[in-house]
Design a protein around this motif. Structure first.
Motif, PDB file in Angstrom:
ATOM      1  N   LYS A   1      36.188   2.891  52.428  1.00 26.91           N
ATOM      2  CA  LYS A   1      35.255   3.977  52.140  1.00 26.91           C
ATOM      3  C   LYS A   1      34.429   4.328  53.379  1.00 26.91           C
ATOM      4  O   LYS A   1      34.164   5.499  53.653  1.00 26.91           O
TER       5      LYS A   1
ATOM      6  N   GLU B   1      25.022   8.478  49.628  1.00 30.45           N
ATOM      7  CA  GLU B   1      26.143   9.199  49.017  1.00 30.45           C
ATOM      8  C   GLU B   1      26.920   8.297  48.054  1.00 30.45           C
ATOM      9  O   GLU B   1      27.364   8.754  46.992  1.00 30.45           O
ATOM     10  N   SER B   2      27.070   7.025  48.399  1.00 32.29           N
ATOM     11  CA  SER B   2      27.776   6.094  47.527  1.00 32.29           C
ATOM     12  C   SER B   2      27.003   5.876  46.225  1.00 32.29           C
ATOM     13  O   SER B   2      27.590   5.839  45.139  1.00 32.29           O
TER      14      SER B   2
ATOM     15  N   GLU C   1      24.893   7.981  44.832  1.00 29.56           N
ATOM     16  CA  GLU C   1      24.928   9.218  44.050  1.00 29.56           C
ATOM     17  C   GLU C   1      26.271   9.442  43.361  1.00 29.56           C
ATOM     18  O   GLU C   1      26.358  10.212  42.405  1.00 29.56           O
ATOM     19  N   THR C   2      27.313   8.772  43.845  1.00 30.06           N
ATOM     20  CA  THR C   2      28.628   8.879  43.194  1.00 30.06           C
ATOM     21  C   THR C   2      28.913   7.681  42.296  1.00 30.06           C
ATOM     22  O   THR C   2      30.055   7.491  41.874  1.00 30.06           O
TER      23      THR C   2
END
Length: 317
Positions: A31, A57-58, A60-61
């Motif tokens: 990732k 970002e991780s 939020e996903t």
């Protein structure tokens, strides 16, 4: 090598990681690689702000607090230590903990008596097939020892000592919790004379006798496949056997997996008055570990009818 390690030392350095750890890190590093490719960052020279962007970002996903901590550990292999240990990254992970705190997998556990009552029907051992004896033996060992499937899969015939009152099993291979200065597991299974139908020591010795003439001497593993050519089986197969036994016993396997035997066994022992120190040692935790209290000590799951709560209140007023 980027940090100056000679190529002749790489095998030793890589040997410091357990296989499961490398598998976990592999996912995180993939990732990270794609993140750096998409943003034109140097994956080995990233800054603190770039790592924070990656973690954000991780999160939020859908990444959890434990997942982000795994990512942080994986990145510490590539980046300068001052990056992954930066106070801002520590602060970000604390914020994730507060917004999305980790929760134990199980809020309750099951009563081992349910499974033991089911297994008592598979007796005497001369009258049951190898498939059923295999499943019964590994389930009884899991409950009696509170060990992981990985540990049970590493039991060797040569490390089993049968005494007059118990069976002693030494685990000589490295396991998940192996580290310098730590003791290897020593499993003691007493012969339960009063109830031979669910005696783990008797089930074990019966299993050894039943498989004596079909096992592959080269592997030396205790647990083997009940199908030809009767090769040794790994932790995933043992987990399948245990989970199938739990399901047939009436345990909800949509909630509880094979690993839940550790929860059920240690919680039952604690409810019966066994000291916390003994529980810790039996399950392989250190004397100061709070893992049991935090993640394993659970009440028994009791399915109540719709009327039981109200009746319990109003019938005593």
């Amino acid at each position: 090598m980027r940090r100056g390690a000679p190529s002749t030392s790489l095998n030793l350095l890589m040997a410091s990681f357990a296989e499961n750890t490398l598998n976990q890190y592999n996912s995180s590093l993939k990732k990270w690689w794609y993140f750096c490719q998409d943003n034109h960052y140097n994956y080995c020279e990233a800054s603190v702000s770039q790592v924070i962007q990656f973690f954000t970002e991780s999160f939020e996903t859908g990444a959890s607090y434990s997942t982000l901590n795994t990512m942080r550990s994986a990145l510490s292999l590539l980046l300068d230590p001052s990056v992954t240990s930066n106070i801002m990254i520590t602060r970000l992970l604390k914020g994730v903990f507060r917004l999305k705190p980790p929760t134990p997998k199980y809020d309750v556990t099951w009563d081992p008596i349910i499974v033991l009552n089911y297994l008592s029907d598979f007796y005497p051992y001369d009258n049951i097939c190898l498939r059923d004896l295999s499943a019964k033996t590994v389930t009884l060992l899991a409950i009696a020892s509170a060990q992981r499937m990985q540990t049970l899969s590493l039991i060797k015939i040569t490390n089993i000592v049968i005494e007059s009152d118990c069976v002693i099993i030494k685990i000589t291979d490295l396991i998940k919790t192996s580290r310098p200065g730590a003791y290897q597991p020593l499993i003691r299974l007493p012969f339960i004379i009063e109830n031979p139908k669910i005696c783990p020591a008797l089930a074990l010795t019966s299993y050894m006798n039943k498989t004596l003439n079909i096992r592959n001497c080269e592997s030396g593993s205790l647990f083997i496949s009940f199908r030809k050519p009767h090769n040794k089986v790994g932790p995933q197969t043992l987990a399948h056997w245990v989970k199938s036994t739990l399901q047939k016993s009436g345990i909800d396997t949509n909630i509880f997996g094979a690993h839940s035997t550790r929860h059920a066994a240690t919680s039952a022992a604690r409810r019966a008055g066994v000291s916390l120190q003994v529980v810790r040692r039996a399950a392989g935790w250190s004397d100061s570990s709070n893992v049991f209290l935090k993640y394993y000590n659970r009440d028994v799951n009791v399915c109540a009818t719709n009327n039981e709560f109200a009746n319990s209140v109003f019938n005593h007023t």
